[in-house]
Design a protein around this motif. Structure first.
Motif, short mmCIF file in Angstrom:
data_model
loop_
_atom_site.label_atom_id
_atom_site.label_comp_id
_atom_site.label_asym_id
_atom_site.label_seq_id
_atom_site.Cartn_x
_atom_site.Cartn_y
_atom_site.Cartn_z
N ARG A 131 81.70 31.49 41.88
CA ARG A 131 80.91 31.18 40.52
C ARG A 131 79.91 30.33 40.33
NH1 ARG A 131 85.13 32.99 36.35
NH2 ARG A 131 86.93 33.86 37.61
N PHE A 184 83.22 23.35 35.10
CA PHE A 184 84.31 24.00 35.48
C PHE A 184 84.90 24.90 34.25
CE2 PHE A 184 85.45 20.60 38.65
CZ PHE A 184 84.24 21.12 39.62
N ARG A 218 86.80 31.71 45.53
CA ARG A 218 86.27 33.01 44.57
C ARG A 218 85.72 31.75 43.44
NH1 ARG A 218 90.66 37.43 42.96
NH2 ARG A 218 90.41 38.47 44.97
N ASP A 219 86.27 30.59 43.25
CA ASP A 219 85.71 29.59 42.19
C ASP A 219 84.32 28.98 42.53
OD1 ASP A 219 87.66 30.33 40.15
OD2 ASP A 219 88.94 28.68 40.94
N ILE A 267 86.56 28.32 35.93
CA ILE A 267 87.26 27.68 37.02
C ILE A 267 88.51 26.83 36.32
CG2 ILE A 267 87.08 26.20 38.76
CD1 ILE A 267 84.30 26.67 39.18
N GLU A 268 89.81 27.40 36.62
CA GLU A 268 90.96 26.68 36.06
C GLU A 268 91.49 25.89 37.11
OE1 GLU A 268 93.46 29.98 34.84
OE2 GLU A 268 92.20 30.53 33.07
N HIS A 269 91.32 25.92 38.53
CA HIS A 269 92.08 25.08 39.24
C HIS A 269 90.77 24.30 40.28
CE1 HIS A 269 95.81 27.12 38.21
NE2 HIS A 269 95.24 28.27 38.28
N ALA A 270 90.74 23.26 39.89
CA ALA A 270 89.97 22.31 40.92
C ALA A 270 90.50 20.87 40.92
CB ALA A 270 88.63 22.20 40.27
N LEU A 273 87.86 23.42 45.83
CA LEU A 273 88.03 24.75 45.01
C LEU A 273 88.30 25.73 45.78
CD1 LEU A 273 85.59 22.55 43.51
CD2 LEU A 273 84.81 24.91 42.71
N ARG A 274 88.79 26.79 45.01
CA ARG A 274 89.28 28.02 45.74
C ARG A 274 87.87 28.87 45.86
NH1 ARG A 274 93.51 30.56 41.34
NH2 ARG A 274 91.34 30.19 40.14
N TRP A 298 84.94 19.01 34.37
CA TRP A 298 85.67 20.27 33.87
C TRP A 298 84.90 20.73 32.57
CZ3 TRP A 298 87.41 16.50 36.91
CH2 TRP A 298 88.35 16.94 38.03
#
Length: 363
Positions: A247, A214, A243-244, A219-222, A240-241, A210
């Protein structure tokens, strides 16, 4: 009239060309539903009967062009906020995390693995570069559904090795000298994760992916699952999402640079994208680099994705997970799915995406 040195100053003082980078959200330039875009959608999202678990089943498709979101679609129940299993894309994510550690001077590619993971002392000639190339020489069998009784990866993930996956891998015998034979191995990737723990220290390790990767990318949600020893399952278990994950693709597209920060050394990205000298590939299979897959020919085999440029590279996962990076077209494509057969074809999706979104293509 300006003197020559003033002219030079004027040239060097010109501002850098503006670039699009995602903040909390991506800048959008959504493509209208042209025939080429519709052809891509028809391939990626055909009518499906989930009861059969056959055919192309895309859960998410995101396309980024030069830092802007140009296409996005999800199949229920998945949405833009859904964390999705990446399966073996996790390997390429760990390569990015290791790239940050490499830039911090925590290791060198030619370091013996045993320097950072003492359980590898029985294999003293295996170096970190060998693991990154899936060339440890350890006797590994990467089979899932087709030969589960003989599968090293099934035993590591689900039975004998699940509590300590790196130790399970280190306990295998050798079948070849390190660095001489390519054999795709989830075990090699998990040895890298265990070595990282020693590199950064037990205290910092749980937060290191992180802090290193991240958070700098926004990236806030992983989620990244660990085994019974607290070692991240680098082979398989990052979520991961879409969209992330894009990134991460943009980071690699721009040679490890994120805005004004060189997050990954350019030499590290070049290593990831350089074919392994002893790589082998069957027709249609990608070439191994440093935990990434390359659209490069091996021996007499043609490029695995002939309708995509040779510089295309990707992170790939089980059941059709994919992160494609096309440097010449400035495209990043994330595709999540659940394909239980061989109906999904990387080359076909790449061909249709290039036709729809590459600049200068007929749309």
């Amino acid at each position: 009239m300006r003197t020559p040195w003033l002219c030079l100053l004027a040239v060097f003082a010109l501002p850098a060309l503006a670039e699009d980078w995602p903040g909390e959200q991506w800048a959008q330039a959504l493509q209208p539903p042209t025939p080429a875009v519709q052809a891509l959608a028809d391939y990626a999202f055909p009518p499906r009967d989930d009861s059969t678990r056959t055919g192309v089943r895309t859960d998410a498709l995101v396309v980024i062009r030069d830092g802007r979101l140009v296409y996005e679609r999800y199949a229920p129940p998945f949405t833009a906020d859904s964390l999705h299993s990446t399966w073996s894309i996790s390997k390429s994510l760990m390569a990015c995390v290791l790239g940050v550690a490499y830039g911090q001077g925590r290791f060198q590619l030619d370091d013996p693995v045993a320097t950072y993971y003492p359980a590898m002392a029985r294999h003293p000639e295996v170096h970190l570069a060998d693991l990154l190339h899936w060339a440890s020489g350890l006797d590994w069998q990467e089979d899932y559904e087709y030969a589960p009784l003989y599968s090293s990866v099934v035993a590591m993930l689900y039975t004998r090795g699940r509590d300590d996956m790196a130790a399970f891998t280190a306990g295998l015998d050798s079948f070849a000298a390190p660095g001489q034979v390519f054999r795709y191995s989830s075990g090699d990737s998990n040895l890298l994760s265990a070595a990282l723990q020693q590199m950064v220290g037990a205290h910092d390790y749980p937060d290191y992916p992180w802090q290193a990767l991240f958070q700098p990318l926004g990236i806030e949600h992983a989620v990244w699952e660990a085994d019974g020893k607290g070692v991240f399952v680098a082979s398989s278990y990052a979520y991961l999402r879409a969209r992330d994950l894009a990134r991460v693709g943009l980071l690699m597209l721009r040679d490890g640079r994120w805005q004004n920060r060189q997050l990954l050394p350019r030499t590290w990205v070049a290593f990831n994208r350089r074919p392994f000298d002893h790589a082998v590939a069957e027709p249609g299979e990608a070439t191994g680099g440093g935990q990434w897959w390359l659209n490069q020919p091996v021996g007499n085999a043609p490029r695995p994705w002939p309708d995509a440029p040779a510089q295309t590279f990707a992170a790939l996962g089980h059941w059709g997970q994919a992160l494609y990076v096309l440097p010449e077209q400035k495209l990043v494509i994330v595709r999540y799915g659940d394909d239980r057969d061989a109906s999904y074809q990387h080359n076909q999706l790449l061909k249709l995406a290039i036709a729809a979104f590459a600049q200068g293509k007929a749309q």
